[in-house]
Motif scaffolding. Structure first.
Motif, PDB file in Angstrom:
ATOM      1  N   ALA A  16       0.830  -1.201   0.000  1.00  0.00           N
ATOM      2  CA  ALA A  16       0.000   0.000   0.000  1.00  0.00           C
ATOM      3  C   ALA A  16       0.868   1.257   0.000  1.00  0.00           C
ATOM      4  N   ARG A  17       1.970   1.239   0.755  1.00  0.00           N
ATOM      5  CA  ARG A  17       2.857   2.403   0.781  1.00  0.00           C
ATOM      6  C   ARG A  17       3.482   2.650  -0.587  1.00  0.00           C
ATOM      7  N   MET A  18       3.930   1.579  -1.235  1.00  0.00           N
ATOM      8  CA  MET A  18       4.518   1.739  -2.562  1.00  0.00           C
ATOM      9  C   MET A  18       3.493   2.277  -3.555  1.00  0.00           C
ATOM     10  N   ARG A  19       2.271   1.770  -3.471  1.00  0.00           N
ATOM     11  CA  ARG A  19       1.232   2.261  -4.385  1.00  0.00           C
ATOM     12  C   ARG A  19       0.980   3.748  -4.176  1.00  0.00           C
ATOM     13  N   ASP A  20       0.999   4.196  -2.924  1.00  0.00           N
ATOM     14  CA  ASP A  20       0.798   5.617  -2.651  1.00  0.00           C
ATOM     15  C   ASP A  20       1.927   6.451  -3.259  1.00  0.00           C
ATOM     16  N   VAL A  21       3.161   5.984  -3.121  1.00  0.00           N
ATOM     17  CA  VAL A  21       4.307   6.713  -3.682  1.00  0.00           C
ATOM     18  C   VAL A  21       4.187   6.805  -5.199  1.00  0.00           C
ATOM     19  N   LEU A  22       3.848   5.692  -5.840  1.00  0.00           N
ATOM     20  CA  LEU A  22       3.731   5.686  -7.290  1.00  0.00           C
ATOM     21  C   LEU A  22       2.581   6.578  -7.751  1.00  0.00           C
ATOM     22  N   THR A  23       1.486   6.540  -7.010  1.00  0.00           N
ATOM     23  CA  THR A  23       0.338   7.368  -7.372  1.00  0.00           C
ATOM     24  C   THR A  23       0.687   8.845  -7.304  1.00  0.00           C
ATOM     25  N   HIS A  24       1.370   9.249  -6.249  1.00  0.00           N
ATOM     26  CA  HIS A  24       1.755  10.667  -6.111  1.00  0.00           C
ATOM     27  C   HIS A  24       2.718  11.075  -7.220  1.00  0.00           C
ATOM     28  N   ALA A  25       3.634  10.198  -7.576  1.00  0.00           N
ATOM     29  CA  ALA A  25       4.579  10.522  -8.645  1.00  0.00           C
ATOM     30  C   ALA A  25       3.853  10.725  -9.966  1.00  0.00           C
TER      31      ALA A  25
END
Length: 322
Positions: A16-25
């Motif tokens: 979930a944390r990685m998905r959030d980072v990718l989404t923000h990018a």
């Protein structure tokens, strides 16, 4: 640019944390909508809606090969790309990610997102050919809905292995290469059809090829990966050509040992070879027909039993950001 990010929240290698980072990018560079899949087939529905309603210029699949396959089938629900469809983009999040890696993308989701952002900035894209599988007219499978695939399909042995793996995953097992190897051995020992091939290869203008014990259809090479090792079942397969096929007319213990070794040592220049090997390259239309119902898979997704499947290679079916 408007983008729809279709996320498989249970993809094997993303948190979930990685998905959030990718989404923000991604959201920092495009006008982004995010949709999380909730059931099998949901990614297809989301991509189809985006294509029909014209709400996205690009649809980004974040997940494994199954998620990518669903998105592709949603985008192409009404047929191949005519220039009006959203572009496809892929961020690998599964255990193998064959399609993304065959496109030359990094297997790491963060690195692949960086590559995607660079490609969006540069307007870099390519046209890819795809495979189309459908029920054969005049057979019990005539009414089976057609389905696109990005890199491979299989009728028989390999699909049986995938079915076993999916069954284990439903019981809570992790999708690992060791799990696949175990299921290969168990399926080999328990498959009653491997000793005598029951699959026929049918092509217009050619004599039938009878007695295939294994049949793998490829739209790209590699066929799969074992860790970081690329496995080339049909080394000449390409997104720029039609479909390739690897068939084996014998699956005895000695034959399996020989051809498994050839697969492990395969390269872009050389794949399995020998007197029990049947191969096709750059084919547009052919049919695989079985005397008995056999397991069937597309892009690593087990689709049940089939007796006859017709395959079509469609060039320039979709445009991909890469």
């Amino acid at each position: 640019m408007r983008a729809l990010l279709v996320v498989n929240p249970v993809a094997t290698t993303t948190s979930a944390r990685m998905r959030d980072v990718l989404t923000h990018a991604l959201a920092s560079e495009v006008k982004l909508d995010v949709a999380l899949t909730a059931f099998r087939g949901h990614a297809r529905d989301l991509a189809r809606r985006a294509a029909e309603q014209g709400t996205a210029d690009v649809v980004i699949a974040l997940g494994g090969d199954g998620t990518v396959n669903e998105v592709v089938n949603g985008l192409l629900h009404h047929g191949p790309d005519t220039g009006e469809l959203p572009r496809l983009a892929v961020v690998p999040g599964g255990s193998t990610n064959v399609f993304a890696r065959a496109l030359g993308l990094p297997n790491d989701a963060v690195e692949a997102t960086g590559a995607l952002l660079d490609a969006l900035h540069a307007g870099s894209e390519r046209s890819v050919g795809l495979g189309l599988a459908s029920g054969t007219p005049g057979t019990p499978d005539e009414g089976v809905p057609r389905r696109w695939f990005t890199f491979c399909a299989g009728l028989g042995f390999d699909a049986g292995v995938i079915g076993r793996v999916e069954s284990q995953r439903e019981r809570g097992k992790r999708s690992t290469h060791a799990l696949y190897v175990r299921q290969v051995m168990r399926h080999f020992l328990g498959d009653p059809t491997r000793r005598r091939g029951v699959i026929s290869l049918l092509r217009a203008g050619h004599d039938p090829v009878e007695g295939l014990a294994l049949s793998i259809v490829c739209n790209a090479s590699p066929w799969t990966y074992l860790g970081n090792r690329a496995i080339h079942a049909t080394p000449a397969a390409s997104f720029d050509t039609g479909l390739d096929l690897l068939g084996l007319t014998r699956l005895s213990s000695s034959a399996v040992s020989r051809y498994a070794t050839q697969l492990l040592l395969s390269s872009p220049e050389r794949g399995p070879h020998g007197r029990h090997v049947v191969s096709l390259h750059d084919e547009t239309d052919f049919t695989l027909q079985s005397q008995v119902p056999l397991p069937f898979q597309l892009d690593g997704d087990h689709l049940g039993l089939r007796t006859s499947v017709s395959f079509t290679g469609v060039r320039h079916a979709l445009r991909v950001i890469v």
